[in-house]
Design a protein around this motif. Sequence first.
Motif, PDB file in Angstrom:
ATOM      1  N   GLY A   1      -5.361  -1.234   5.610  1.00 27.71           N
ATOM      2  CA  GLY A   1      -5.970  -2.560   5.712  1.00 27.71           C
ATOM      3  C   GLY A   1      -6.783  -2.914   4.482  1.00 27.71           C
ATOM      4  N   PHE A   2      -7.712  -2.047   4.085  1.00 29.44           N
ATOM      5  CA  PHE A   2      -8.553  -2.322   2.932  1.00 29.44           C
ATOM      6  C   PHE A   2      -7.763  -2.236   1.623  1.00 29.44           C
ATOM      7  N   THR A   3      -6.687  -1.460   1.627  1.00 28.43           N
ATOM      8  CA  THR A   3      -5.832  -1.404   0.445  1.00 28.43           C
ATOM      9  C   THR A   3      -5.104  -2.730   0.261  1.00 28.43           C
ATOM     10  N   ARG A   4      -4.692  -3.365   1.346  1.00 21.82           N
ATOM     11  CA  ARG A   4      -4.094  -4.698   1.237  1.00 21.82           C
ATOM     12  C   ARG A   4      -5.122  -5.697   0.708  1.00 21.82           C
ATOM     13  N   ASN A   5      -6.378  -5.593   1.156  1.00 24.22           N
ATOM     14  CA  ASN A   5      -7.430  -6.467   0.625  1.00 24.22           C
ATOM     15  C   ASN A   5      -7.558  -6.300  -0.885  1.00 24.22           C
ATOM     16  N   PHE A   6      -7.470  -5.058  -1.338  1.00 22.45           N
ATOM     17  CA  PHE A   6      -7.508  -4.762  -2.779  1.00 22.45           C
ATOM     18  C   PHE A   6      -6.411  -5.547  -3.493  1.00 22.45           C
ATOM     19  N   GLY A   7      -5.235  -5.584  -2.883  1.00 21.17           N
ATOM     20  CA  GLY A   7      -4.129  -6.345  -3.457  1.00 21.17           C
ATOM     21  C   GLY A   7      -4.370  -7.840  -3.406  1.00 21.17           C
ATOM     22  N   PHE A   8      -4.903  -8.353  -2.292  1.00 22.55           N
ATOM     23  CA  PHE A   8      -5.204  -9.780  -2.172  1.00 22.55           C
ATOM     24  C   PHE A   8      -6.125 -10.237  -3.302  1.00 22.55           C
ATOM     25  N   GLU A   9      -7.128  -9.423  -3.588  1.00 22.87           N
ATOM     26  CA  GLU A   9      -8.125  -9.781  -4.600  1.00 22.87           C
ATOM     27  C   GLU A   9      -7.509  -9.925  -5.992  1.00 22.87           C
TER      28      GLU A   9
ATOM     29  N   SER B   1       2.271  -5.888  10.157  1.00 25.32           N
ATOM     30  CA  SER B   1       2.027  -5.747   8.724  1.00 25.32           C
ATOM     31  C   SER B   1       3.135  -5.041   7.953  1.00 25.32           C
ATOM     32  N   PHE B   2       4.179  -4.557   8.616  1.00 24.20           N
ATOM     33  CA  PHE B   2       5.303  -4.027   7.854  1.00 24.20           C
ATOM     34  C   PHE B   2       6.112  -5.169   7.238  1.00 24.20           C
ATOM     35  N   ASN B   3       5.908  -6.419   7.764  1.00 31.15           N
ATOM     36  CA  ASN B   3       6.660  -7.583   7.304  1.00 31.15           C
ATOM     37  C   ASN B   3       5.842  -8.820   7.643  1.00 31.15           C
ATOM     38  N   MET B   4       4.888  -9.122   6.782  1.00 25.90           N
ATOM     39  CA  MET B   4       3.915 -10.188   7.064  1.00 25.90           C
ATOM     40  C   MET B   4       3.660 -11.013   5.811  1.00 25.90           C
TER      41      MET B   4
ATOM     42  N   ILE C   1       2.782 -11.475   0.441  1.00 25.43           N
ATOM     43  CA  ILE C   1       3.699 -10.834   1.379  1.00 25.43           C
ATOM     44  C   ILE C   1       3.384  -9.343   1.416  1.00 25.43           C
ATOM     45  N   ILE C   2       3.231  -8.807   2.622  1.00 23.76           N
ATOM     46  CA  ILE C   2       2.900  -7.397   2.809  1.00 23.76           C
ATOM     47  C   ILE C   2       4.123  -6.660   3.343  1.00 23.76           C
ATOM     48  N   PHE C   3       4.462  -5.563   2.700  1.00 22.21           N
ATOM     49  CA  PHE C   3       5.499  -4.663   3.204  1.00 22.21           C
ATOM     50  C   PHE C   3       4.917  -3.267   3.356  1.00 22.21           C
ATOM     51  N   ASP C   4       5.415  -2.521   4.336  1.00 20.20           N
ATOM     52  CA  ASP C   4       5.176  -1.085   4.374  1.00 20.20           C
ATOM     53  C   ASP C   4       6.104  -0.427   3.357  1.00 20.20           C
ATOM     54  N   SER C   5       5.695   0.729   2.865  1.00 19.14           N
ATOM     55  CA  SER C   5       6.489   1.394   1.819  1.00 19.14           C
ATOM     56  C   SER C   5       7.802   1.944   2.339  1.00 19.14           C
ATOM     57  N   ASP C   6       7.943   2.069   3.662  1.00 18.00           N
ATOM     58  CA  ASP C   6       9.181   2.617   4.218  1.00 18.00           C
ATOM     59  C   ASP C   6      10.162   1.516   4.643  1.00 18.00           C
TER      60      ASP C   6
ATOM     61  N   PRO D   1       0.852  -1.194   0.000  1.00 19.33           N
ATOM     62  CA  PRO D   1       0.000   0.000   0.000  1.00 19.33           C
ATOM     63  C   PRO D   1       0.890   1.246   0.000  1.00 19.33           C
ATOM     64  N   LEU D   2       0.416   2.284  -0.666  1.00 18.82           N
ATOM     65  CA  LEU D   2       1.234   3.492  -0.802  1.00 18.82           C
ATOM     66  C   LEU D   2       0.356   4.726  -0.632  1.00 18.82           C
ATOM     67  N   TYR D   3       0.848   5.657   0.190  1.00 17.49           N
ATOM     68  CA  TYR D   3       0.103   6.897   0.391  1.00 17.49           C
ATOM     69  C   TYR D   3       1.086   8.056   0.498  1.00 17.49           C
ATOM     70  N   ASN D   4       1.178   8.823  -0.570  1.00 10.84           N
ATOM     71  CA  ASN D   4       1.998  10.050  -0.609  1.00 10.84           C
ATOM     72  C   ASN D   4       3.470   9.811  -0.255  1.00 10.84           C
ATOM     73  N   ARG D   5       4.043   8.715  -0.719  1.00 13.09           N
ATOM     74  CA  ARG D   5       5.444   8.421  -0.425  1.00 13.09           C
ATOM     75  C   ARG D   5       6.181   7.925  -1.675  1.00 13.09           C
ATOM     76  N   PRO D   6       6.266   8.743  -2.706  1.00  9.30           N
ATOM     77  CA  PRO D   6       6.903   8.282  -3.945  1.00  9.30           C
ATOM     78  C   PRO D   6       8.380   7.917  -3.788  1.00  9.30           C
ATOM     79  N   GLN D   7       9.128   8.675  -2.995  1.00  7.80           N
ATOM     80  CA  GLN D   7      10.549   8.376  -2.851  1.00  7.80           C
ATOM     81  C   GLN D   7      10.764   7.056  -2.115  1.00  7.80           C
ATOM     82  N   GLU D   8       9.908   6.780  -1.147  1.00 11.84           N
ATOM     83  CA  GLU D   8      10.047   5.523  -0.409  1.00 11.84           C
ATOM     84  C   GLU D   8       9.823   4.320  -1.305  1.00 11.84           C
ATOM     85  N   ILE D   9       8.816   4.372  -2.181  1.00 11.03           N
ATOM     86  CA  ILE D   9       8.548   3.215  -3.025  1.00 11.03           C
ATOM     87  C   ILE D   9       9.690   2.999  -4.012  1.00 11.03           C
ATOM     88  N   LYS D  10      10.332   4.054  -4.427  1.00  8.81           N
ATOM     89  CA  LYS D  10      11.491   3.924  -5.319  1.00  8.81           C
ATOM     90  C   LYS D  10      12.592   3.118  -4.631  1.00  8.81           C
ATOM     91  N   GLU D  11      12.894   3.463  -3.400  1.00  8.25           N
ATOM     92  CA  GLU D  11      13.960   2.775  -2.673  1.00  8.25           C
ATOM     93  C   GLU D  11      13.585   1.320  -2.395  1.00  8.25           C
TER      94      GLU D  11
END
Length: 322
Positions: free
Chosen positions: A68-76, A156-159, A84-89, A8-18
Motif C-alpha cells: 500500500g505505502f509502496t504504491r503511494n511512493f509511486g503516486f508521488e 489492486s492487482f488490476n486497478m 494504473i496499479i498491477f501486481d508483479s505476478d 510494487p516489487l518484493y523479491n520477485r525478479p523473474q515475475e517483473i521480467k515477464e
Amino acid sequence: MFFSIIIPLYNRPQEIKELLETLLLQTYKQFEVLVIEDGSVNDAADIVKTFAGQLDLRYFVKPNEGQGFTRNFGFERAKGDYFIIFDSDCLIPPDYLEIVNRSLKANPLDMYGGPDASHPSFTPIQKAISYSMTSPFTTGGIRGNKKSIGQFHPRSFNMGVSRKVWEKVGGFIITRSGEDIEYSIRVHTAGFRIGLIPDAKVFHKRRTNFLQFYKQIHFFGRARINIYKFFPNELKAVHFFPSVFTLGLIFTLLANIAGWPIALFCNVMLLILIMLIFFHSLIKNRSAKIAFLSIITAFIQLTAYGLGFMQDIWRRLILKQF
C-alpha cells in the motif's frame, strides 16, 4: 491520456521480467512504468536495466513498508493523468491500455477495476486457482463482475486511479490486509465515480502451489475483519459464507465418524457442490485434470478464507487483540 503504471516489487525478479515483457507489446504507447523495489533482498535491478531504452521506465529502491505505502511512493512520483496499479505476478494483454483508454473516454471513471483470467502458459494448478478465484461457487463469484454485491471495489492487482483522486483523497492509509478495498470505499465516499471495465483483464498468476494459495487466502479472510474495523457496514452476509461452509465441513466429518443419520444429507449436499464445481470448471477449462484440481482449490479457498475470517473475529473483535 498518459498513464503511469505503478508496480510494487518484493523479491520477485523473474515475475517483473515477464510483466515488463508484456508491457513492451502494448498497442497504446502513451505510458510510463514505475517499478518500486520494496526493501527486497533479491532485487531486480539487473533485470530492469535490460528494459532501459525500450520502455519509459523508472526504477526505485526503498525500505520495506508493504504494497500500500509502496504504491503511494509511486503516486508521488508519477507523471500521468491516470495511475494504473498491477501486481508483479500479472501478465498484461497487448490491447489492455488501448481498451482502458477507449473505455475511459466513452464512460469516464475516477477509479476502475478489471477482472483477472487464466493464461494458456499457466500450470494446471494455477489455472485451477484462477478458476476458484472467479467461480460462482466460491467467494470468487463476487469479484470482478458486474453483479457484485453492493458497491464495486476494484482490487489492486488490476486497478486504475485518476490523478484527481490522488490529489483529493490521497493514497492508501493501510499498507496490507484489505488496503485496496479500504481505499476504494474512501474514494467512493468522497463522491468519485468507480466502475468495472470488463474487458480490461489481466492474467494473474497468483500462487503456484496449494500451500501458498492457502496462506494467501487465509490472509484475505483476516483482511475482511480489518476492513470491518474501518467500515462496519461493509461486512455483508456473503462474507460469512466460507466460515459457514468450513463449519459445515467439520460437522459433516463428525457426523460421519459418529454415525449420525444427518450424515447422509450432509454427504449428498457436499457431493452436489463437488459435481457443480467439477462440471463448471470442465466447461470453462475443457480439461478434466483442471476440473479435478478446481475441486481442491475451491475447497482450499473456502476453508482458508473461513478459518482466517473466524480467527480474526475471535482475536480482534472478541478478545480485542491488535
